[in-house]
Design a protein around this motif. Structure first.
Motif, PDB file in Angstrom:
ATOM      1  N   ASN A  67       0.855  -1.172   0.000  1.00  0.00           N
ATOM      2  CA  ASN A  67       0.000   0.000   0.000  1.00  0.00           C
ATOM      3  C   ASN A  67       0.896   1.228   0.000  1.00  0.00           C
ATOM      4  O   ASN A  67       1.752   1.385   0.877  1.00  0.00           O
ATOM      5  CB  ASN A  67      -0.935   0.017   1.214  1.00  0.00           C
ATOM      6  N   LYS A  69       0.852   5.314   0.115  1.00  0.00           N
ATOM      7  CA  LYS A  69      -0.008   6.453   0.462  1.00  0.00           C
ATOM      8  C   LYS A  69       0.777   7.750   0.290  1.00  0.00           C
ATOM      9  O   LYS A  69       1.891   7.894   0.794  1.00  0.00           O
ATOM     10  CB  LYS A  69      -0.502   6.335   1.903  1.00  0.00           C
ATOM     11  N   ASN A  70       0.170   8.699  -0.397  1.00  0.00           N
ATOM     12  CA  ASN A  70       0.763  10.018  -0.576  1.00  0.00           C
ATOM     13  C   ASN A  70       0.483  10.826   0.685  1.00  0.00           C
ATOM     14  O   ASN A  70      -0.657  11.174   0.967  1.00  0.00           O
ATOM     15  CB  ASN A  70       0.181  10.699  -1.813  1.00  0.00           C
ATOM     16  N   THR A  71       1.535  11.103   1.461  1.00  0.00           N
ATOM     17  CA  THR A  71       1.388  11.864   2.705  1.00  0.00           C
ATOM     18  C   THR A  71       1.796  13.325   2.538  1.00  0.00           C
ATOM     19  O   THR A  71       1.829  14.072   3.505  1.00  0.00           O
ATOM     20  CB  THR A  71       2.235  11.226   3.824  1.00  0.00           C
ATOM     21  N   ALA A  75       0.403  15.922  -5.841  1.00  0.00           N
ATOM     22  CA  ALA A  75       0.262  14.600  -6.460  1.00  0.00           C
ATOM     23  C   ALA A  75       1.636  14.072  -6.886  1.00  0.00           C
ATOM     24  O   ALA A  75       2.549  14.847  -7.191  1.00  0.00           O
ATOM     25  CB  ALA A  75      -0.668  14.682  -7.660  1.00  0.00           C
ATOM     26  N   SER A 106       3.825   3.154  -8.548  1.00  0.00           N
ATOM     27  CA  SER A 106       2.437   3.448  -8.165  1.00  0.00           C
ATOM     28  C   SER A 106       1.794   4.298  -9.257  1.00  0.00           C
ATOM     29  O   SER A 106       2.482   4.959 -10.032  1.00  0.00           O
ATOM     30  CB  SER A 106       2.402   4.203  -6.838  1.00  0.00           C
ATOM     31  N   LEU A 109      -0.834   9.542  -7.479  1.00  0.00           N
ATOM     32  CA  LEU A 109      -1.639   9.624  -6.256  1.00  0.00           C
ATOM     33  C   LEU A 109      -1.779  11.076  -5.817  1.00  0.00           C
ATOM     34  O   LEU A 109      -0.781  11.784  -5.653  1.00  0.00           O
ATOM     35  CB  LEU A 109      -0.984   8.814  -5.136  1.00  0.00           C
ATOM     36  N   GLU A 110      -3.010  11.487  -5.619  1.00  0.00           N
ATOM     37  CA  GLU A 110      -3.284  12.818  -5.096  1.00  0.00           C
ATOM     38  C   GLU A 110      -2.957  12.829  -3.604  1.00  0.00           C
ATOM     39  O   GLU A 110      -2.898  11.767  -2.968  1.00  0.00           O
ATOM     40  CB  GLU A 110      -4.758  13.179  -5.324  1.00  0.00           C
ATOM     41  N   GLY A 112      -3.058  12.506   0.215  1.00  0.00           N
ATOM     42  CA  GLY A 112      -3.947  11.772   1.087  1.00  0.00           C
ATOM     43  C   GLY A 112      -4.495  10.485   0.495  1.00  0.00           C
ATOM     44  O   GLY A 112      -5.120   9.696   1.196  1.00  0.00           O
ATOM     45  N   LYS A 113      -4.289  10.252  -0.782  1.00  0.00           N
ATOM     46  CA  LYS A 113      -4.814   9.051  -1.442  1.00  0.00           C
ATOM     47  C   LYS A 113      -3.783   7.931  -1.395  1.00  0.00           C
ATOM     48  O   LYS A 113      -2.591   8.161  -1.246  1.00  0.00           O
ATOM     49  CB  LYS A 113      -5.189   9.344  -2.901  1.00  0.00           C
ATOM     50  N   SER A 114      -4.286   6.704  -1.534  1.00  0.00           N
ATOM     51  CA  SER A 114      -3.392   5.545  -1.534  1.00  0.00           C
ATOM     52  C   SER A 114      -3.836   4.548  -2.589  1.00  0.00           C
ATOM     53  O   SER A 114      -4.971   4.613  -3.082  1.00  0.00           O
ATOM     54  CB  SER A 114      -3.353   4.893  -0.155  1.00  0.00           C
ATOM     55  N   ALA A 115      -2.938   3.627  -2.910  1.00  0.00           N
ATOM     56  CA  ALA A 115      -3.229   2.568  -3.875  1.00  0.00           C
ATOM     57  C   ALA A 115      -2.374   1.360  -3.527  1.00  0.00           C
ATOM     58  O   ALA A 115      -1.276   1.502  -2.966  1.00  0.00           O
ATOM     59  CB  ALA A 115      -2.929   3.033  -5.294  1.00  0.00           C
TER      60      ALA A 115
END
Length: 176
Positions: A67, A69-71, A75, A106, A109-110, A112-115
């Motif tokens: 996983n 996640k963009n913290t 983006a 990945s 990712l914006e 707060g978003k994750s993938a």
């Protein structure tokens, strides 16, 4: 071919492991896999409980789900890198401390978003070549010695986000 397997990051990571962090910091500015970004990321291994402590088999791919996640505040994309540390016995098959076994990227990712990103690794990719039967098992070729293999989800070749261990039973795995 004087360097043997110790070319590039494999040399610096192995020498850093044997000579210590001080030597490493004096000689390496940017580790292999180092990247710059306008944002920050967290990476965690989703299926670590399923993989940790299991056995590696000759023909079964190791599938690692990470996983990402963009913290940060903008983006961005992140590289997912998996390195392996194989069991080593002095005087037997030469092995570098870490080997890049698999990687993926990945999606964008914006903030707060994750993938979830999947990295598939064939055990052959981190096998060692024993050209003169250094481990005295009457085999010359690519093989994986018995023992524990540490998989490292790496920020780069030197810094890990997370790890898990898989193993191989004796007598090991041979690739004819």
């Amino acid at each position: 071919y004087e360097e043997g397997i110790y070319v590039g990051y494999r040399y610096y990571e192995t020498r850093g492991f044997t000579h210590g962090e001080e030597w490493y910091n004096e000689n390496v500015v940017f580790p292999f896999g180092y990247g710059l970004s306008y944002t920050t990321f967290e990476q965690t291994i989703v299926n670590k409980p399923i993989l940790d402590g299991t056995k590696i088999t000759k023909d079964k791919e190791i599938v690692i789900t990470v996983n990402v996640k963009n913290t940060g505040l903008v983006a961005g994309k992140e590289a997912v890198q998996v390195y392996v540390t194989a069991p080593y016995k002095a005087g037997e098959i030469e092995k570098s401390h870490v080997v890049l076994a698999g990687f993926a990227k990945s999606p964008l990712l914006e903030p707060g978003k994750s993938a979830n990103v999947t990295v598939k690794i064939n055990p052959y990719e981190f096998a060692s070549y024993d050209y003169n039967d250094k481990n005295s098992n009457e085999f010359k070729g690519y093989e994986l010695d018995a023992g524990d293999y540490v998989f490292r989800l790496g920020k780069n070749a030197h810094v890990s986000h997370d790890t898990f261990t898989m193993s191989i039973d004796a007598p090991g795995i041979r690739y004819e």
